[in-house]
Design an enzyme around this catalytic site. Structure first.
Site, PDB file in Angstrom:
ATOM      1  N   TYR A  63       0.875  -1.126  -0.064  1.00  0.00           N
ATOM      2  CA  TYR A  63       0.061  -0.072  -0.101  1.00  0.00           C
ATOM      3  C   TYR A  63       1.059   1.238   0.107  1.00  0.00           C
ATOM      4  O   TYR A  63       1.676   1.477   1.087  1.00  0.00           O
ATOM      5  CB  TYR A  63      -1.069   0.066   1.462  1.00  0.00           C
ATOM      6  CG  TYR A  63      -1.956  -1.159   1.239  1.00  0.00           C
ATOM      7  CD1 TYR A  63      -2.478  -1.948   0.286  1.00  0.00           C
ATOM      8  CD2 TYR A  63      -2.380  -1.481   2.431  1.00  0.00           C
ATOM      9  CE1 TYR A  63      -3.124  -2.932   0.223  1.00  0.00           C
ATOM     10  CE2 TYR A  63      -3.393  -2.619   2.680  1.00  0.00           C
ATOM     11  CZ  TYR A  63      -3.850  -3.406   1.504  1.00  0.00           C
ATOM     12  OH  TYR A  63      -4.525  -4.156   1.434  1.00  0.00           O
ATOM     13  N   PHE A 213     -13.091  -5.351   1.440  1.00  0.00           N
ATOM     14  CA  PHE A 213     -14.004  -4.632   0.805  1.00  0.00           C
ATOM     15  C   PHE A 213     -15.340  -5.032   1.646  1.00  0.00           C
ATOM     16  O   PHE A 213     -16.249  -5.265   1.023  1.00  0.00           O
ATOM     17  CB  PHE A 213     -14.421  -4.980  -0.544  1.00  0.00           C
ATOM     18  CG  PHE A 213     -13.374  -4.591  -1.547  1.00  0.00           C
ATOM     19  CD1 PHE A 213     -12.284  -3.673  -1.196  1.00  0.00           C
ATOM     20  CD2 PHE A 213     -13.472  -5.430  -2.744  1.00  0.00           C
ATOM     21  CE1 PHE A 213     -11.347  -3.383  -2.156  1.00  0.00           C
ATOM     22  CE2 PHE A 213     -12.175  -4.676  -3.897  1.00  0.00           C
ATOM     23  CZ  PHE A 213     -11.261  -3.630  -3.328  1.00  0.00           C
ATOM     24  N   PRO A 214     -15.489  -4.934   3.133  1.00  0.00           N
ATOM     25  CA  PRO A 214     -16.359  -5.180   3.791  1.00  0.00           C
ATOM     26  C   PRO A 214     -17.744  -4.071   3.269  1.00  0.00           C
ATOM     27  O   PRO A 214     -19.206  -4.194   3.396  1.00  0.00           O
ATOM     28  CB  PRO A 214     -16.283  -5.030   5.257  1.00  0.00           C
ATOM     29  CG  PRO A 214     -14.949  -3.978   5.097  1.00  0.00           C
ATOM     30  CD  PRO A 214     -14.492  -4.582   3.866  1.00  0.00           C
ATOM     31  N   LEU A 215     -17.227  -2.892   3.140  1.00  0.00           N
ATOM     32  CA  LEU A 215     -18.397  -1.724   2.543  1.00  0.00           C
ATOM     33  C   LEU A 215     -18.445  -1.701   1.133  1.00  0.00           C
ATOM     34  O   LEU A 215     -19.162  -0.853   0.670  1.00  0.00           O
ATOM     35  CB  LEU A 215     -17.835  -0.461   3.108  1.00  0.00           C
ATOM     36  CG  LEU A 215     -17.701  -0.401   4.539  1.00  0.00           C
ATOM     37  CD1 LEU A 215     -16.729   1.004   5.188  1.00  0.00           C
ATOM     38  CD2 LEU A 215     -19.150  -0.497   5.309  1.00  0.00           C
ATOM     39  N   GLY A 216     -17.564  -2.850   0.324  1.00  0.00           N
ATOM     40  CA  GLY A 216     -18.015  -2.549  -1.183  1.00  0.00           C
ATOM     41  C   GLY A 216     -16.824  -2.087  -1.829  1.00  0.00           C
ATOM     42  O   GLY A 216     -16.525  -2.055  -3.115  1.00  0.00           O
ATOM     43  N   GLY A 217     -15.734  -1.650  -0.771  1.00  0.00           N
ATOM     44  CA  GLY A 217     -14.512  -1.022  -1.592  1.00  0.00           C
ATOM     45  C   GLY A 217     -14.621   0.057  -2.122  1.00  0.00           C
ATOM     46  O   GLY A 217     -15.033   1.078  -1.516  1.00  0.00           O
ATOM     47  N   LEU A 221     -21.159   0.159  -0.986  1.00  0.00           N
ATOM     48  CA  LEU A 221     -22.495  -0.540  -1.267  1.00  0.00           C
ATOM     49  C   LEU A 221     -23.573   0.579  -1.282  1.00  0.00           C
ATOM     50  O   LEU A 221     -23.723   1.361  -0.574  1.00  0.00           O
ATOM     51  CB  LEU A 221     -22.677  -1.508  -0.087  1.00  0.00           C
ATOM     52  CG  LEU A 221     -21.834  -2.676   0.044  1.00  0.00           C
ATOM     53  CD1 LEU A 221     -22.020  -3.411   1.378  1.00  0.00           C
ATOM     54  CD2 LEU A 221     -22.086  -3.655  -1.140  1.00  0.00           C
TER      55      LEU A 221
END
Ligand SMILES: NC(=O)c1ccc[n+]([C@@H]2O[C@H](COP(=O)([O-])OP(=O)(O)OC[C@H]3O[C@@H](n4cnc5c(N)ncnc54)[C@H](OP(=O)(O)O)[C@@H]3O)[C@@H](O)[C@H]2O)c1
Length: 290
Positions: A63, A213-217, A221
């Site tokens: 990163y 990506f728990p929130l959609g990355g 979402l």
């Protein structure tokens, strides 16, 4: 009292961490490349996470590259004793910000040393090997050679535990013949549920599953069902998406990523959001429509 302890804990290697953690990828510059726009804001997010009780941070030396780990070290070193930093190796960034496989023994060894140096650690608690047969999702292919290299670095004491990322069930089973696999980090969220069966198997086996990506990355979402449930519960849609993951399975550890203290606070507050069963049922319908 509001506390991230309310989300509970789960075993990660030989440590027990809170299920509400933090993913550091958003702390690098645009496209996870170069320095952040506001370095002080990045430092503040990390310090607030620790002050709020976070004891599990997910990162990688690719990163930035190097940038995110250097910011973690600047913000938090010397680290609290209970902090578990999990890194990942297996990719190298091109000058054009591309993500390229880096699986030779030399690549892997250099990556572990880069992580140790940039994080200021003598040993990394958990290193995930990130499979790159298909950069966008799990694809079959042998991980025997790179895992054997990692197991050797583990024997030398540079790595305490090993996990796998972007992998299939077969790769996990094959990996376990080489070394203990303490966690699996694959893409998974309300709308992206290819790993449903895998999560249940890992839960039965006592292995942590850490959805990325728990929130959609990069595209958080969005769904009218999610918005409706959130409005009813007086929460934001992304809070509900995290609460759904917490309730989905006890072996799920959350590492939502953010570069903003405000968003961090919203995400950590989810530890107090218990979704009623009818909301779970409604949210379960989202993947079918996605
Ligand atoms: N193993 C792998 O291949 C892999 C791949 C990707 C990621 N990861 C790991 O998984 C972690 C999580 O993934 P991620 O950060 O890519 O994606 P994510 O957690 O699904 O979502 C991050 C995005 O959501 C936004 N966001 C976060 N909290 C928010 C809130 N409360 N309200 C509105 N927007 C919000 C962030 O923007 P702001 O910065 O503006 O908040 C960012 O754009 C990463 O940090 C990394 O450690 C691993």
């Amino acid at each position: 009292m509001s506390s991230i302890n309310n989300a509970g804990t789960y075993k990660l290697g030989d440590r027990t961490v809170k299920r509400m953690g933090y993913g550091a990828m958003q702390l690098a510059g645009k496209g996870v490349f170069g320095p952040p726009k506001d370095r002080d804001a990045a430092l503040a997010v990390l310090r607030e996470a620790i002050e709020s009780g976070v004891d599990h941070i997910d990162t990688s030396d690719f990163y930035g590259p190097h940038v995110t780990n250097q910011i973690i070290k600047e913000a938090l070193h010397p680290y609290p004793q209970d902090l578990v930093i999990v890194s990942k190796i297996g990719a190298r960034r091109g000058a054009d910000a591309s993500w390229n496989p880096a699986f030779s023994a030399e690549d892997l060894e250099a990556a572990v040393h880069d992580n140790l140096r940039n994080l200021g650690l003598d040993v990394i608690e958990v290193v995930n090997l990130r499979a790159m047969f298909d950069v966008h999702g799990p694809a079959e292919g042998s991980l025997e050679a790179p895992l054997t290299v990692l197991a050797e670095l583990q024997r030398k004491g540079l790595i305490k535990h090993i996990g796998l990322s972007n992998v299939t069930r077969k790769q996990i089973e094959d990996g376990r013949k080489i070394t203990e696999i303490v966690c699996v980090q694959n893409q998974y969220n309300l709308a992206h549920r290819e790993d449903d069966a895998l999560i249940d198997q890992l839960a039965a086996e006592g292995t942590a599953y850490v959805p990325f990506f728990p929130l959609g990355g990069f595209s958080p979402l969005q769904s009218s069902t999610l918005s409706d449930v959130a409005a009813r519960l007086g929460a934001t849609p992304l809070q509900v998406a995290l609460a759904w993951l917490l309730k989905r399975s006890p072996n799920i550890l959350l590492i939502p990523g953010t570069s903003s203290v405000g968003h961090l606070r919203e995400n950590l507050a989810v530890a107090d959001l218990d979704l009623p069963e009818d909301a779970m049922q409604e949210l379960n319908g989202i993947a079918a429509k996605a």
